[in-house]
Design a protein around this motif. Structure first.
Motif, short mmCIF file in Angstrom:
data_model
loop_
_atom_site.label_atom_id
_atom_site.label_comp_id
_atom_site.label_asym_id
_atom_site.label_seq_id
_atom_site.Cartn_x
_atom_site.Cartn_y
_atom_site.Cartn_z
N GLY A 70 3.69 1.83 -19.19
CA GLY A 70 3.43 3.27 -19.23
C GLY A 70 2.50 3.77 -18.14
O GLY A 70 1.66 4.64 -18.38
N TYR A 71 2.68 3.26 -16.93
CA TYR A 71 1.87 3.71 -15.79
C TYR A 71 2.15 5.19 -15.51
O TYR A 71 3.31 5.60 -15.43
CB TYR A 71 2.21 2.86 -14.57
CG TYR A 71 1.52 3.26 -13.29
CD1 TYR A 71 0.13 3.21 -13.19
CD2 TYR A 71 2.27 3.68 -12.19
CE1 TYR A 71 -0.50 3.56 -12.00
CE2 TYR A 71 1.65 4.03 -11.00
CZ TYR A 71 0.26 3.98 -10.91
OH TYR A 71 -0.36 4.32 -9.74
N LYS A 72 1.10 5.99 -15.36
CA LYS A 72 1.25 7.44 -15.21
C LYS A 72 1.07 7.94 -13.78
O LYS A 72 1.20 9.12 -13.51
CB LYS A 72 0.25 8.15 -16.13
CG LYS A 72 0.45 7.85 -17.61
CD LYS A 72 -0.62 8.50 -18.47
CE LYS A 72 -0.44 8.16 -19.95
NZ LYS A 72 -1.53 8.73 -20.78
N GLY A 73 0.74 7.03 -12.86
CA GLY A 73 0.58 7.44 -11.47
C GLY A 73 1.91 7.50 -10.75
O GLY A 73 2.98 7.28 -11.33
N ASP A 74 1.85 7.83 -9.45
CA ASP A 74 3.06 7.83 -8.64
C ASP A 74 3.61 6.41 -8.53
O ASP A 74 2.88 5.48 -8.20
CB ASP A 74 2.76 8.37 -7.24
CG ASP A 74 2.38 9.85 -7.27
OD1 ASP A 74 2.81 10.55 -8.21
OD2 ASP A 74 1.65 10.29 -6.36
N MET A 75 4.89 6.26 -8.79
CA MET A 75 5.50 4.93 -8.76
C MET A 75 5.63 4.44 -7.31
O MET A 75 6.07 5.18 -6.44
CB MET A 75 6.87 4.97 -9.42
CG MET A 75 7.41 3.61 -9.81
SD MET A 75 6.39 2.74 -11.05
CE MET A 75 6.59 3.78 -12.50
N PRO A 76 5.20 3.22 -7.05
CA PRO A 76 5.32 2.67 -5.68
C PRO A 76 6.78 2.57 -5.26
O PRO A 76 7.68 2.45 -6.09
CB PRO A 76 4.70 1.27 -5.80
CG PRO A 76 3.94 1.28 -7.08
CD PRO A 76 4.60 2.26 -7.98
N THR A 77 6.99 2.62 -3.96
CA THR A 77 8.33 2.39 -3.42
C THR A 77 8.28 1.17 -2.51
O THR A 77 7.25 0.86 -1.91
CB THR A 77 8.83 3.60 -2.61
OG1 THR A 77 8.06 3.72 -1.40
CG2 THR A 77 8.73 4.88 -3.41
N GLN A 78 9.42 0.51 -2.41
CA GLN A 78 9.49 -0.70 -1.58
C GLN A 78 9.24 -0.37 -0.11
O GLN A 78 8.59 -1.12 0.61
CB GLN A 78 10.86 -1.36 -1.76
CG GLN A 78 10.99 -2.71 -1.08
CD GLN A 78 12.25 -3.43 -1.52
OE1 GLN A 78 12.39 -3.82 -2.68
NE2 GLN A 78 13.19 -3.59 -0.61
N GLU A 79 9.76 0.79 0.33
CA GLU A 79 9.57 1.20 1.72
C GLU A 79 8.09 1.36 2.05
O GLU A 79 7.61 0.87 3.07
CB GLU A 79 10.31 2.51 1.99
CG GLU A 79 10.16 3.00 3.42
CD GLU A 79 10.85 4.33 3.65
OE1 GLU A 79 10.92 4.79 4.81
OE2 GLU A 79 11.32 4.95 2.66
N LYS A 80 7.34 2.01 1.16
CA LYS A 80 5.91 2.22 1.42
C LYS A 80 5.12 0.91 1.31
O LYS A 80 4.13 0.72 2.01
CB LYS A 80 5.34 3.26 0.45
CG LYS A 80 5.69 4.68 0.82
CD LYS A 80 4.91 5.68 -0.03
CE LYS A 80 5.17 7.11 0.41
NZ LYS A 80 4.40 8.09 -0.41
N LEU A 81 5.58 0.01 0.44
CA LEU A 81 4.93 -1.29 0.36
C LEU A 81 4.98 -1.99 1.71
O LEU A 81 3.97 -2.49 2.21
CB LEU A 81 5.59 -2.16 -0.71
CG LEU A 81 5.09 -3.61 -0.77
CD1 LEU A 81 3.66 -3.66 -1.29
CD2 LEU A 81 6.00 -4.47 -1.64
N TRP A 82 6.16 -2.02 2.31
CA TRP A 82 6.30 -2.70 3.61
C TRP A 82 5.58 -1.93 4.72
O TRP A 82 5.04 -2.55 5.65
CB TRP A 82 7.77 -2.89 3.94
CG TRP A 82 8.34 -4.05 3.20
CD1 TRP A 82 9.16 -4.02 2.12
CD2 TRP A 82 8.08 -5.44 3.46
NE1 TRP A 82 9.44 -5.29 1.68
CE2 TRP A 82 8.79 -6.19 2.49
CE3 TRP A 82 7.32 -6.12 4.40
CZ2 TRP A 82 8.76 -7.57 2.45
CZ3 TRP A 82 7.29 -7.51 4.36
CH2 TRP A 82 8.00 -8.22 3.40
N GLN A 83 5.52 -0.62 4.61
CA GLN A 83 4.75 0.15 5.58
C GLN A 83 3.28 -0.25 5.54
O GLN A 83 2.62 -0.37 6.57
CB GLN A 83 4.90 1.65 5.30
CG GLN A 83 6.25 2.22 5.69
CD GLN A 83 6.41 3.69 5.29
OE1 GLN A 83 5.50 4.29 4.70
NE2 GLN A 83 7.56 4.27 5.61
#
Length: 422
Positions: free
Chosen positions: A340-353
């Motif tokens: 139930g995480y309420k923050g913005d969900m991470p994206t794979q693209e931003k992880l690699w960035q």
């Protein structure tokens, strides 16, 4: 010490236990832990808890305690972890450090909360070994239930398998997901974890660190096909340590609006995890992370970059390294949704960035820690020799396995644009 102990396998400061580590001391601790004031220790065996190269920032003993209570006779295998008492490099490097306070807080506060969050969501993942006692005064001590009798073991004498890397990264992903939820909803729980690798008082002045780039540039000079990369590292040699420090302290000093921040492990390498395989089938059943001395809040990239150099085998780095990190990301997002995480969900693209944005940490690990871990894994040199002896350290940079890694990494860095805008 047990008879016929091969002393060459162990750290010298773990061959003889300190005088205070005796039956009386453990009797007091166990009687409190077991809530049995009548408890009496009847036998005690002590031996080194780990092999050469497993760790450096502590002293550890394996104890087997036989004791009696009103309920009968029992044997309890324990690990006793303390700070070095012998004068020398290890004691000097660790004096006045925060590492015990950090590890105590991780075991007693952060990880129990992470497990509670996971369990509430139906995930019974175990994140840490049971700690039965901890103290800072009159001496820094932590005592754990020994994982070896429970079927766990450190990987030695063979390369880590891909399924084991996946398991370690999967457990890290769940830990990271829980820490992101806590940091989003109740940051006070982990706000105390402010100090990491670059905050160790004497580490950044230690020759192992300060000579790393010079030794690396010297290696480039001696290997004709790598000499062309020398100007890139000459350009950053005077600034890369402070720039790496800035990456690790980003959350405190310069948080990015799109950054993903987690409570990291901080030293996510092979000897800081223990694997449990089924005795009959050999099937991997679990992995337990250990040694939480430099846990702190950092960009999510830090443990992942560290794992590439310090956990994965060379062939894994090149064949499936990216896939394994993408698999980590899948577990991270799945766990965030489940809890139930309420923050913005991470994206794979931003992880690699973010991994690419923190390229200076790659350069630090390549030039400082990678030759050490390769030498230890290959049994070429002992960890204490590389850390303390400048001649041995220089030799480590010229090992065939290290030069081979440089031959693969440097062109990759060039392809990724890591040498632009240095």
């Amino acid at each position: 010490m047990p008879e016929n102990l091969d002393t060459e396998q162990f750290n010298a400061d773990e061959l003889v236990p300190p005088e205070w580590l005796n039956a009386e001391y453990l009797e007091k601790i166990l009687s409190t832990y077991e809530n049995a004031p009548e408890l009496k220790v009847t036998d005690l065996k002590i031996s080194p808890a780990s092999a050469q190269g497993d760790h450096y920032a502590s002293v550890m003993f394996r104890t087997q305690v036989e004791y009696t209570t009103g309920k009968g006779t029992f044997i309890k295998p324990l690990i006793v972890k303390t700070m070095p008492e012998e004068e020398g490099h290890k004691k000097d490097m660790l004096k006045n450090s925060f590492i015990f306070e950090t590890e105590i807080g991780t075991y007693s506060k952060a990880l129990p909360e992470f497990e509670r969050i996971l369990k509430q969501a139906g995930d019974n993942t175990k994140l840490y070994a049971t700690c039965i006692f901890h103290s800072v005064v009159p001496r820094q001590v932590m005592i754990f239930e020994d994982l070896v009798p429970q079927g766990y073991a450190v990987v030695r004498g063979r390369p880590i398998r891909e399924e084991e890397v996946h398991a370690a990264l999967s457990k890290l992903a769940k830990w990271n997901a829980a820490s992101m939820k806590v940091n989003n909803e109740n940051p006070a729980v982990i706000d105390e974890f402010k100090y990491g690798l670059f905050d160790l008082p004497t580490l950044m002045k230690d020759p192992m660190v300060t000579s790393g780039m010079a030794n690396f540039i010297n290696m480039l000079d001696q290997v004709p096909d790598l000499k062309k990369y020398k100007p890139h590292f000459e350009k950053i040699k005077d600034t890369y340590l402070e720039r790496a420090r800035a990456v690790l302290t980003e959350y405190r000093t310069n948080p990015q609006s799109d950054g993903y921040y987690v409570l990291c492990h901080g030293d996510f390498h092979l000897r800081n995890m223990m694997f449990k395989h089924n005795k009959e089938t050999g099937v991997l059943e679990d992995v337990m992370l250990v040694d939480f001395q430099i846990c702190n809040i950092v960009p999510i990239s830090i443990d992942l970059i560290y794992a590439i150099y310090m956990l994965m085998e060379p062939e894994q780095r090149w064949s499936h390294g990216k896939d394994m990190i993408n698999s980590y990301f899948t577990v991270l997002v799945d766990t965030l949704k489940k809890i139930g995480y309420k923050g913005d969900m991470p994206t794979q693209e931003k992880l690699w960035q973010q991994i690419h944005r923190h390229k200076i940490y790659d350069f630090f690990l390549l030039t400082t820690f990678l030759p050490l871990i390769l030498a230890v894994k290959a049994n070429t040199f002992k960890m204490n020799e590389i850390i303390q002896d400048p001649v041995t350290r220089q030799k480590a940079y010229l090992m065939d396995i290290y030069v081979a890694e440089a031959r693969k990494l440097l062109p990759l860095f060039e392809q990724l644009g890591y040498f632009k805008d240095l």
